[in-house]
Design a protein around this motif. Structure first.
Motif, mmCIF file in Angstrom:
data_model
loop_
_atom_site.group_PDB
_atom_site.id
_atom_site.type_symbol
_atom_site.label_atom_id
_atom_site.label_comp_id
_atom_site.label_asym_id
_atom_site.label_seq_id
_atom_site.Cartn_x
_atom_site.Cartn_y
_atom_site.Cartn_z
ATOM 1 N N ALA A 1 102.326 -16.138 -47.628
ATOM 2 C CA ALA A 1 101.103 -16.915 -47.442
ATOM 3 C C ALA A 1 99.884 -16.002 -47.465
ATOM 4 O O ALA A 1 98.875 -16.304 -48.114
ATOM 5 N N ARG A 2 99.963 -14.864 -46.772
ATOM 6 C CA ARG A 2 98.838 -13.914 -46.763
ATOM 7 C C ARG A 2 98.584 -13.359 -48.148
ATOM 8 O O ARG A 2 97.429 -13.255 -48.584
ATOM 9 N N ALA A 3 99.654 -12.985 -48.852
ATOM 10 C CA ALA A 3 99.492 -12.444 -50.209
ATOM 11 C C ALA A 3 98.910 -13.508 -51.132
ATOM 12 O O ALA A 3 98.058 -13.202 -51.976
ATOM 13 N N GLY A 4 99.348 -14.753 -50.968
ATOM 14 C CA GLY A 4 98.798 -15.842 -51.766
ATOM 15 C C GLY A 4 97.303 -16.003 -51.531
ATOM 16 O O GLY A 4 96.532 -16.214 -52.479
ATOM 17 N N ASP A 5 96.882 -15.883 -50.277
ATOM 18 C CA ASP A 5 95.451 -15.948 -49.959
ATOM 19 C C ASP A 5 94.705 -14.796 -50.621
ATOM 20 O O ASP A 5 93.627 -14.992 -51.201
ATOM 21 N N LEU A 6 95.257 -13.591 -50.520
ATOM 22 C CA LEU A 6 94.613 -12.420 -51.126
ATOM 23 C C LEU A 6 94.448 -12.582 -52.635
ATOM 24 O O LEU A 6 93.424 -12.194 -53.201
ATOM 25 N N LEU A 7 95.480 -13.156 -53.275
ATOM 26 C CA LEU A 7 95.478 -13.293 -54.732
ATOM 27 C C LEU A 7 94.786 -14.567 -55.208
ATOM 28 O O LEU A 7 94.631 -14.772 -56.409
ATOM 29 N N LEU B 1 108.858 6.592 -56.185
ATOM 30 C CA LEU B 1 108.471 5.191 -56.349
ATOM 31 C C LEU B 1 108.611 4.701 -57.784
ATOM 32 O O LEU B 1 108.271 3.550 -58.071
ATOM 33 N N ALA B 2 109.118 5.540 -58.677
ATOM 34 C CA ALA B 2 109.261 5.151 -60.087
ATOM 35 C C ALA B 2 110.001 3.815 -60.201
ATOM 36 O O ALA B 2 111.052 3.616 -59.591
ATOM 37 N N GLY B 3 109.391 2.886 -60.938
ATOM 38 C CA GLY B 3 109.994 1.582 -61.154
ATOM 39 C C GLY B 3 109.593 0.531 -60.129
ATOM 40 O O GLY B 3 109.752 -0.655 -60.364
ATOM 41 N N HIS B 4 109.086 0.966 -58.983
ATOM 42 C CA HIS B 4 108.676 0.010 -57.951
ATOM 43 C C HIS B 4 107.341 -0.627 -58.308
ATOM 44 O O HIS B 4 106.419 0.049 -58.762
ATOM 45 N N ALA B 5 107.238 -1.927 -58.078
ATOM 46 C CA ALA B 5 105.973 -2.636 -58.276
ATOM 47 C C ALA B 5 105.149 -2.518 -56.997
ATOM 48 O O ALA B 5 105.667 -2.721 -55.893
ATOM 49 N N LEU B 6 103.871 -2.196 -57.158
ATOM 50 C CA LEU B 6 102.991 -2.054 -56.000
ATOM 51 C C LEU B 6 102.967 -3.342 -55.173
ATOM 52 O O LEU B 6 102.980 -3.298 -53.943
ATOM 53 N N GLY B 7 102.982 -4.497 -55.831
ATOM 54 C CA GLY B 7 102.962 -5.769 -55.117
ATOM 55 C C GLY B 7 104.168 -5.953 -54.205
ATOM 56 O O GLY B 7 104.052 -6.539 -53.131
#
Length: 134
Positions: free
Chosen positions: A107-113, A82-88
């Protein structure tokens, strides 16, 4: 007031951060490119067949207040497969798998954040830009 920003890469995220400050309370919508097929994004596009999430992730973070969750979305793995990959990006990929659409996942990620605005993909399928200079 409503504002719409179109683009991709780091530039759109920077513009959204600035826009959020100067038009406090405005309804902001970002329409983000899905034509990134290099590096980490290219691997995810080829592996999972979904639009690259990186530019959209940056836009979501630009529309969100600083938080521990936002920091986690920005975190990049330093070693291993996973080196270099962003968790998001991986979270967005999981949300696409769960919801069935990149638009719903954003939309779901926007709600979470707690994003103050919406992020929409310019296309729902991966796009590959090509040119002919002949």
């Amino acid at each position: 007031m409503k504002a719409v920003a179109l683009g991709g890469g780091h530039g759109l995220a920077a513009a959204l951060r600035a826009l959020r400050r100067i038009v406090d309370g405005a309804e902001i919508t970002a329409i983000v490119s899905v034509a990134d097929d290099g590096g980490e994004a290219g691997g995810l596009v080829r592996e999972l067949g979904i639009p690259p999430p990186g530019d959209a992730r940056r836009c979501l973070l630009a529309l969100s207040d600083a938080s521990e969750l936002a920091d986690l979305f920005a975190y990049r793995f330093k070693a291993g497969e996973l080196a270099g990959h962003a968790l998001g990006n991986l979270v967005l990929d999981a949300l696409v798998d769960e919801t069935g659409s990149i638009s719903d996942a954003l939309a779901r990620a926007g709600d979470l954040l707690g994003a103050r605005g919406r992020v929409l993909p310019a296309a729902v399928d991966p796009v590959r830009l090509a040119g002919d200079v002949g």
